[in-house]
Design an enzyme around this catalytic site. Structure first.
Site, PDB file in Angstrom:
ATOM      1  N   ASP A  87      47.249  33.849  60.758  1.00 50.64           N
ATOM      2  CA  ASP A  87      47.049  34.068  62.191  1.00 50.64           C
ATOM      3  C   ASP A  87      47.443  35.477  62.617  1.00 50.64           C
ATOM      4  OD1 ASP A  87      49.918  33.830  61.855  1.00 50.64           O
ATOM      5  OD2 ASP A  87      50.048  33.594  64.024  1.00 50.64           O
ATOM      6  N   ARG A  91      43.405  31.147  62.815  1.00 49.76           N
ATOM      7  CA  ARG A  91      43.712  30.342  61.620  1.00 49.76           C
ATOM      8  C   ARG A  91      42.498  29.559  61.138  1.00 49.76           C
ATOM      9  NH1 ARG A  91      49.303  30.444  60.789  1.00 49.76           N
ATOM     10  NH2 ARG A  91      50.601  30.389  62.642  1.00 49.76           N
ATOM     11  N   LYS A 141      49.692  41.444  48.528  1.00 53.62           N
ATOM     12  CA  LYS A 141      49.593  42.868  48.898  1.00 53.62           C
ATOM     13  C   LYS A 141      50.629  43.630  48.074  1.00 53.62           C
ATOM     14  CE  LYS A 141      48.487  42.749  53.839  1.00 53.62           C
ATOM     15  NZ  LYS A 141      49.166  42.789  55.151  1.00 53.62           N
ATOM     16  N   GLY A 143      50.981  29.202  57.840  1.00 57.57           N
ATOM     17  CA  GLY A 143      49.825  29.873  57.239  1.00 57.57           C
ATOM     18  C   GLY A 143      49.245  29.220  56.002  1.00 57.57           C
ATOM     19  N   ASP A 159      53.698  39.718  50.879  1.00 64.77           N
ATOM     20  CA  ASP A 159      53.582  41.095  51.361  1.00 64.77           C
ATOM     21  C   ASP A 159      54.787  41.868  50.827  1.00 64.77           C
ATOM     22  OD1 ASP A 159      52.767  43.207  53.003  1.00 64.77           O
ATOM     23  OD2 ASP A 159      53.747  42.407  54.775  1.00 64.77           O
ATOM     24  N   GLU A 178      52.005  29.646  49.175  1.00 65.75           N
ATOM     25  CA  GLU A 178      52.103  30.664  50.226  1.00 65.75           C
ATOM     26  C   GLU A 178      50.709  31.234  50.514  1.00 65.75           C
ATOM     27  OE1 GLU A 178      53.305  31.774  52.781  1.00 65.75           O
ATOM     28  OE2 GLU A 178      55.048  33.030  52.370  1.00 65.75           O
ATOM     29  N   ASP A 179      50.511  31.646  51.755  1.00 68.74           N
ATOM     30  CA  ASP A 179      49.215  32.248  52.096  1.00 68.74           C
ATOM     31  C   ASP A 179      49.126  33.687  51.607  1.00 68.74           C
ATOM     32  OD1 ASP A 179      51.152  33.154  53.885  1.00 68.74           O
ATOM     33  OD2 ASP A 179      50.010  32.713  55.698  1.00 68.74           O
ATOM     34  N   PHE A 209      46.038  44.331  58.013  1.00 66.04           N
ATOM     35  CA  PHE A 209      46.458  43.039  58.549  1.00 66.04           C
ATOM     36  C   PHE A 209      45.274  42.083  58.520  1.00 66.04           C
ATOM     37  CE2 PHE A 209      47.906  39.847  61.535  1.00 66.04           C
ATOM     38  CZ  PHE A 209      49.200  39.670  61.079  1.00 66.04           C
ATOM     39  N   VAL A 210      45.424  40.987  57.761  1.00 66.41           N
ATOM     40  CA  VAL A 210      44.307  40.054  57.593  1.00 66.41           C
ATOM     41  C   VAL A 210      44.589  38.720  58.287  1.00 66.41           C
ATOM     42  CG1 VAL A 210      43.427  41.092  55.460  1.00 66.41           C
ATOM     43  CG2 VAL A 210      45.182  39.308  55.309  1.00 66.41           C
TER      44      VAL A 210
END
Ligand code: 5GP
Length: 187
Positions: free
Chosen positions: A167, A173, A138, A51, A110, A106-107, A160-161
């Site tokens: 993805d 992506r 988040k 990601g 969470d 990091e993308d 959920f993004v």
């Protein structure tokens, strides 16, 4: 047999962060990151596959310090869309990070469980420093409170993004923005 044609954008409920906002934020984050390292000091950017790849590629080009790229692949098993508590290292680093400055890229953070696992592991290798940059956060869903994020892009709601590297089932992506996926597609 041909694949049915689909438009990824039809699966997006709403744009959460636009392409322009991402570009501006990357510049802001990179300026902050560059200012925290001494001139010419080398930084090993550790991207979390898959990601973080797009974010890392764009962010790196805005950073003044010389950087080395390395990657880790980490997976959790249990649920489909979200992290379970079990975080497994699938691909480790190639670089020796002892005495080096490490920037984990990091993308999205969470629950924080993935990041905690990665930081714990890398700390055992005696790097000069470990810092964390994430494009998305988040905070509402954080379970692992001890994760200290040094550079934080956007706070996103508990949805959920996908897009810009993120993805769902390996799709979306390459969307240039971050969008909330229509719920019926993942729940
Ligand atoms: P954590 O361990 O912090 O719960 O989860 C981090 C990982 O979970 C991210 O690297 C990402 O792979 C996945 N993840 C968590 N939330 C989302 C989301 O909203 N969208 C996508 N695509 N992945 C997510």
């Amino acid at each position: 047999m041909t694949n049915p044609k689909t438009d990824m954008r039809d699966d997006i409920k709403e744009v959460v962060v636009s392409e322009q906002e991402i570009k501006a934020e990357n510049k802001r984050l990179a300026a902050k990151i560059s200012s925290h390292y001494d001139d010419g000091e080398e930084v090993i950017m550790v991207g979390i596959l898959r990601g973080a790849v797009i974010f890392m590629a764009d962010l790196a080009r805005e950073i003044d310090s010389p950087v080395i790229f390395d990657f880790m692949d980490v997976s959790s098993y249990g649920k489909d869309a979200y992290t379970s508590g079990n975080v497994r290292i699938i691909k480790d680093l190639e670089e020796n990070i002892e005495g080096k400055h490490v920037l984990i890229v990091e993308d999205i953070i969470d629950t924080g469980l993935t990041m905690k696992r990665v930081v714990n592991l890398l700390q055992t290798r005696d790097p000069a420093s470990i810092k964390i940059v994430t494009l998305l956060d988040k905070p509402e869903r954080r379970v692992q409170k001890k994760v200290q994020v040094d550079y934080n892009g956007f706070e996103v709601p508990d949805e959920f993004v996908v897009g810009y590297g993120l993805d769902y089932a390996e799709k979306y992506r390459n969307l240039p923005f971050i969008g909330a996926l229509k719920e019926h597609l993942y729940s």
